[in-house]
Write a protein that holds these residues in place. Structure first.
Motif, PDB file in Angstrom:
ATOM      1  N   LEU A 195       0.857  -1.278   0.004  1.00 41.08           N
ATOM      2  CA  LEU A 195      -0.004   0.035   0.029  1.00 41.08           C
ATOM      3  C   LEU A 195       0.626   1.241  -0.037  1.00 41.08           C
ATOM      4  CD1 LEU A 195      -2.865  -0.915   2.254  1.00 41.08           C
ATOM      5  CD2 LEU A 195      -3.047  -0.782   0.165  1.00 41.08           C
ATOM      6  N   GLY A 196       1.865   1.002   0.272  1.00 41.68           N
ATOM      7  CA  GLY A 196       3.042   2.314   0.388  1.00 41.68           C
ATOM      8  C   GLY A 196       3.253   3.007  -0.767  1.00 41.68           C
ATOM      9  N   ILE A 197       3.042   2.567  -2.051  1.00 39.99           N
ATOM     10  CA  ILE A 197       3.232   3.020  -3.143  1.00 39.99           C
ATOM     11  C   ILE A 197       2.044   2.934  -4.154  1.00 39.99           C
ATOM     12  CG2 ILE A 197       5.764   2.472  -3.160  1.00 39.99           C
ATOM     13  CD1 ILE A 197       4.873  -0.251  -4.947  1.00 39.99           C
ATOM     14  N   ILE A 198       0.950   2.842  -3.598  1.00 41.02           N
ATOM     15  CA  ILE A 198      -0.297   2.997  -4.367  1.00 41.02           C
ATOM     16  C   ILE A 198      -1.162   4.105  -4.407  1.00 41.02           C
ATOM     17  CG2 ILE A 198      -2.248   1.620  -4.938  1.00 41.02           C
ATOM     18  CD1 ILE A 198       0.020   0.034  -5.661  1.00 41.02           C
ATOM     19  N   PRO A 199      -1.306   4.676  -5.367  1.00 39.86           N
ATOM     20  CA  PRO A 199      -2.273   5.999  -5.369  1.00 39.86           C
ATOM     21  C   PRO A 199      -3.559   5.416  -5.229  1.00 39.86           C
ATOM     22  CG  PRO A 199      -1.352   5.543  -7.710  1.00 39.86           C
ATOM     23  CD  PRO A 199      -1.112   4.309  -6.832  1.00 39.86           C
ATOM     24  N   GLY A 200      -4.325   6.255  -5.094  1.00 41.85           N
ATOM     25  CA  GLY A 200      -5.873   6.263  -4.894  1.00 41.85           C
ATOM     26  C   GLY A 200      -6.883   7.480  -5.365  1.00 41.85           C
ATOM     27  N   MET A 201      -7.997   7.188  -5.819  1.00 39.51           N
ATOM     28  CA  MET A 201      -8.728   8.409  -6.279  1.00 39.51           C
ATOM     29  C   MET A 201     -10.153   7.884  -6.017  1.00 39.51           C
ATOM     30  SD  MET A 201      -7.562   8.673  -9.955  1.00 39.51           S
ATOM     31  CE  MET A 201      -6.546   7.510 -10.276  1.00 39.51           C
ATOM     32  N   ASN A 202     -11.070   8.907  -5.379  1.00 38.83           N
ATOM     33  CA  ASN A 202     -12.518   8.703  -5.317  1.00 38.83           C
ATOM     34  C   ASN A 202     -12.996   9.475  -6.093  1.00 38.83           C
ATOM     35  OD1 ASN A 202     -12.899   6.693  -2.883  1.00 38.83           O
ATOM     36  ND2 ASN A 202     -11.520   8.215  -1.842  1.00 38.83           N
ATOM     37  N   VAL A 203     -13.915   9.183  -7.065  1.00 40.83           N
ATOM     38  CA  VAL A 203     -14.465  10.043  -8.121  1.00 40.83           C
ATOM     39  C   VAL A 203     -15.921  10.053  -8.159  1.00 40.83           C
ATOM     40  CG1 VAL A 203     -14.081  10.130 -10.769  1.00 40.83           C
ATOM     41  CG2 VAL A 203     -12.262   9.390  -9.181  1.00 40.83           C
ATOM     42  N   GLY A 204     -16.423  11.351  -8.326  1.00 37.34           N
ATOM     43  CA  GLY A 204     -17.742  11.175  -8.658  1.00 37.34           C
ATOM     44  C   GLY A 204     -17.964  11.839 -10.196  1.00 37.34           C
ATOM     45  N   ASP A 205     -19.422  12.446 -10.222  1.00 39.35           N
ATOM     46  CA  ASP A 205     -19.258  13.195 -11.777  1.00 39.35           C
ATOM     47  C   ASP A 205     -18.992  14.554 -11.468  1.00 39.35           C
ATOM     48  OD1 ASP A 205     -20.503  11.149 -13.015  1.00 39.35           O
ATOM     49  OD2 ASP A 205     -22.575  11.659 -12.261  1.00 39.35           O
ATOM     50  N   ASP A 206     -18.993  15.248 -10.330  1.00 45.38           N
ATOM     51  CA  ASP A 206     -18.537  16.719 -10.105  1.00 45.38           C
ATOM     52  C   ASP A 206     -17.355  16.745  -9.351  1.00 45.38           C
ATOM     53  OD1 ASP A 206     -20.912  17.461 -11.561  1.00 45.38           O
ATOM     54  OD2 ASP A 206     -22.058  16.712  -9.575  1.00 45.38           O
ATOM     55  N   ALA A 216      -3.784   8.724  -0.701  1.00 47.73           N
ATOM     56  CA  ALA A 216      -3.217   7.469  -0.559  1.00 47.73           C
ATOM     57  C   ALA A 216      -4.317   6.452   0.001  1.00 47.73           C
ATOM     58  CB  ALA A 216      -1.852   7.613   0.240  1.00 47.73           C
ATOM     59  N   VAL A 217      -3.769   5.082  -0.194  1.00 45.38           N
ATOM     60  CA  VAL A 217      -4.642   4.271   0.384  1.00 45.38           C
ATOM     61  C   VAL A 217      -4.426   3.776   1.723  1.00 45.38           C
ATOM     62  CG1 VAL A 217      -5.603   1.760  -0.114  1.00 45.38           C
ATOM     63  CG2 VAL A 217      -4.934   3.167  -1.950  1.00 45.38           C
ATOM     64  N   HIS A 218      -3.121   4.258   2.305  1.00 51.28           N
ATOM     65  CA  HIS A 218      -2.841   3.715   3.705  1.00 51.28           C
ATOM     66  C   HIS A 218      -3.299   4.862   4.688  1.00 51.28           C
ATOM     67  CE1 HIS A 218       0.042   7.260   3.910  1.00 51.28           C
ATOM     68  NE2 HIS A 218       0.466   6.870   2.884  1.00 51.28           N
ATOM     69  N   GLY A 219      -3.271   4.516   5.767  1.00 50.33           N
ATOM     70  CA  GLY A 219      -4.265   5.237   6.946  1.00 50.33           C
ATOM     71  C   GLY A 219      -2.909   6.408   7.753  1.00 50.33           C
ATOM     72  N   SER A 220      -3.368   6.868   8.754  1.00 47.78           N
ATOM     73  CA  SER A 220      -2.733   7.927   9.252  1.00 47.78           C
ATOM     74  C   SER A 220      -1.437   7.531  10.004  1.00 47.78           C
ATOM     75  CB  SER A 220      -3.554   8.625  10.355  1.00 47.78           C
ATOM     76  OG  SER A 220      -4.060   7.871  11.212  1.00 47.78           O
ATOM     77  N   ALA A 221      -1.048   6.102  10.215  1.00 47.15           N
ATOM     78  CA  ALA A 221      -0.004   5.831  10.905  1.00 47.15           C
ATOM     79  C   ALA A 221       0.634   6.264  11.992  1.00 47.15           C
ATOM     80  CB  ALA A 221       1.257   5.613   9.812  1.00 47.15           C
ATOM     81  N   PRO A 222      -0.323   6.469  13.236  1.00 46.21           N
ATOM     82  CA  PRO A 222       0.102   7.261  14.543  1.00 46.21           C
ATOM     83  C   PRO A 222       1.115   6.609  15.042  1.00 46.21           C
ATOM     84  CG  PRO A 222      -1.948   5.676  14.534  1.00 46.21           C
ATOM     85  CD  PRO A 222      -1.677   5.807  13.082  1.00 46.21           C
ATOM     86  N   LEU A 242       2.003   9.654  -5.556  1.00 46.27           N
ATOM     87  CA  LEU A 242       1.731   8.960  -6.818  1.00 46.27           C
ATOM     88  C   LEU A 242       0.057   9.464  -6.954  1.00 46.27           C
ATOM     89  CD1 LEU A 242       3.487   5.735  -6.532  1.00 46.27           C
ATOM     90  CD2 LEU A 242       3.634   7.434  -8.459  1.00 46.27           C
ATOM     91  N   SER A 243      -0.635   9.708  -6.131  1.00 44.29           N
ATOM     92  CA  SER A 243      -2.091  10.148  -6.049  1.00 44.29           C
ATOM     93  C   SER A 243      -2.079  11.730  -6.457  1.00 44.29           C
ATOM     94  CB  SER A 243      -2.704  10.103  -4.844  1.00 44.29           C
ATOM     95  OG  SER A 243      -2.436   8.847  -4.035  1.00 44.29           O
ATOM     96  N   ALA A 244      -1.023  12.408  -6.259  1.00 46.45           N
ATOM     97  CA  ALA A 244      -0.760  13.641  -6.708  1.00 46.45           C
ATOM     98  C   ALA A 244      -0.369  13.752  -8.295  1.00 46.45           C
ATOM     99  CB  ALA A 244       0.139  14.394  -5.846  1.00 46.45           C
ATOM    100  N   VAL A 245       0.252  12.727  -8.544  1.00 40.38           N
ATOM    101  CA  VAL A 245       0.512  12.577  -9.962  1.00 40.38           C
ATOM    102  C   VAL A 245      -0.717  12.406 -10.745  1.00 40.38           C
ATOM    103  CG1 VAL A 245       1.651  10.973 -11.725  1.00 40.38           C
ATOM    104  CG2 VAL A 245       3.090  11.646  -9.742  1.00 40.38           C
ATOM    105  N   GLU A 246      -1.518  11.541 -10.384  1.00 35.52           N
ATOM    106  CA  GLU A 246      -2.949  11.102 -11.104  1.00 35.52           C
ATOM    107  C   GLU A 246      -3.655  12.418 -11.041  1.00 35.52           C
ATOM    108  OE1 GLU A 246      -3.750   8.452 -12.664  1.00 35.52           O
ATOM    109  OE2 GLU A 246      -1.723   7.398 -11.927  1.00 35.52           O
ATOM    110  N   MET A 247      -3.671  13.442  -9.952  1.00 40.68           N
ATOM    111  CA  MET A 247      -4.301  14.495  -9.858  1.00 40.68           C
ATOM    112  C   MET A 247      -3.763  15.519 -11.017  1.00 40.68           C
ATOM    113  SD  MET A 247      -4.482  17.101  -6.715  1.00 40.68           S
ATOM    114  CE  MET A 247      -3.046  17.911  -6.957  1.00 40.68           C
ATOM    115  N   LEU A 248      -2.464  15.634 -11.153  1.00 37.69           N
ATOM    116  CA  LEU A 248      -1.738  16.388 -12.104  1.00 37.69           C
ATOM    117  C   LEU A 248      -2.298  15.976 -13.475  1.00 37.69           C
ATOM    118  CD1 LEU A 248       1.877  16.922 -10.682  1.00 37.69           C
ATOM    119  CD2 LEU A 248       0.135  18.766 -10.855  1.00 37.69           C
TER     120      LEU A 248
END
Ligand code: NAI
Length: 334
Positions: free
Chosen positions: A240-251, A257-263, A278-284
């Protein structure tokens, strides 16, 4: 200039989102970050884990980069992640899964994208206590939600030159619910003659994912199967440390990132910022900054290949700051 809502989040969130800001700055993209607190920090500061100002900012900017948010187990406020998905109707959870040089795994040629329906299925949260000894959880599958996630997967496939969509299901047992999901997937598939479509039963799909992951291109699936399969696939390319994630709707879109807050490592300056980067890469890519996205992606590949300046979770001894500085150096020196 781009206006983007930035949610630093809890735990390691501020450290890794700071890293993203530094790297995006180095690549030369101008972003007006509208920083909003949600979660524990917001609760402490303004007695609301999801303040109205954060909601207003997301409504105005439509794009969010989000750090992980701590969710208390069995008590406390409702999960902010679930609330955000519901508030902004983020019905597609998308995870690109790609082998990276420098990360040793069984395979080095995996390249697929998972489209997981994000709003219904067993996650609708309808659980009925029938008696002391019997609890029933209801699986909700609707035509509308099945249709829109299928549309999203096929549309993405065409836009990104993907060749095949594989629907993963258990319609041999759940004939009506998964049957409805497949019915809609097939209807959408008919409209996309340029993209191959096939179906696999989820247990068989798991075996094939482990034995022959290269056969998958785009995976289309329901919420629960998607949750499990996407972590399995993350494991195939290094975790999970190298996997990007996106939550997407129509608007609206939330990149995270997929990982948590790692307290356990928060505040120690050793968190790995690559997943959120890598999530920011998808955003760009989404905001049409393809050149900047490629520069960051290439810098990450080079960093992993040389194996220098890696954080402890990747087997190195660098701090978050040192890894971030090295990425900036790789970007600016090309
Ligand atoms: P976690 O992902 O935060 O941590 C699991 C393990 O991975 C820990 O040992 C942690 O140190 C390590 N780890 C995670 N991210 C890392 C990174 N970037 N660099 C280096 N090591 C990293 O999972 P956990 O402990 O189950 O959850 C902690 C909190 O995060 C919980 O409150 C949970 O609800 C929340 N959470 C939030 C998510 C979100 O906001 N999207 C997603 C998942 C969990």
């Amino acid at each position: 200039m781009h206006n983007i809502t930035l949610i630093p989040g809890d735990g390691i969130g501020p450290e890794i989102t700071d890293a993203v800001k530094t790297v995006i700055d180095a690549v030369g993209v101008t972003v007006q970050w509208d920083v909003k607190q949600v979660g524990l920090k917001a609760l402490k500061e303004c007695e609301d884990p999801l303040p109205q100002s954060a909601i207003d900012s997301i409504k105005a900017n439509k794009i969010v980069l989000k750090g992980p948010v701590t969710t208390q187990v069995g008590r406390g406020f409702k999960s902010i992640n679930v609330t955000l998905r519901q508030t902004f109707n983020l019905y597609a959870n998308i995870r690109p899964i790609k082998s990276m040089q420098g990360i040793r795994t069984l395979y080095d040629d995996i390249d697929m994208v998972i489209f997981r329906e994000n709003t219904e299925d067993l996650y609708a949260g309808i659980e009925n206590v029938i008696s002391e000894n019997r609890v029933e959880a209801i699986k909700v599958i609707t035509r509308q939600a099945s249709r829109r996630i299928a549309e999203k997967a096929f549309h993405y496939s065409r836009q990104n030159h993907r060749k095949k969509v594989t629907a993963i299901h258990k319609a041999n047992i759940m004939k009506k619910s998964d049957g409805l999901f497949l019915e809609e997937a097939r209807k959408v598939a008919e409209k996309y003659e340029d993209i191959q479509y096939d179906e696999l039963i989820v247990d068989n799909a798991c075996m094939k994912l482990v034995q022959q992951p290269q056969m998958f291109d785009v995976i289309l699936t329901e919420n629960l199967y998607g949750d499990i399969i996407s972590d399995l696939c993350a494991g195939l390319v290094g975790g999970l440390g190298i996997i990007p994630g996106m939550n997407v709707g129509d608007d609206y879109m939330i990149f995270e990132a997929v990982h948590g807050s790692a307290p356990d490592i928060a505040g120690k300056n050793i968190a790995n910022p690559l997943a959120i980067l890598l999530s920011a890469v998808e955003m760009l890519k989404y905001i049409h900054e393809q050149g900047a996205a490629s520069s960051i992606q290439n810098a990450i590949y080079r960093l992993l290949e040389t194996k220098n300046y890696l954080t402890p979770d990747l087997g190195g001894s660098a701090t978050t700051t040192e890894m971030t500085e090295e990425l900036c150096r790789l970007i600016t020196n090309k």
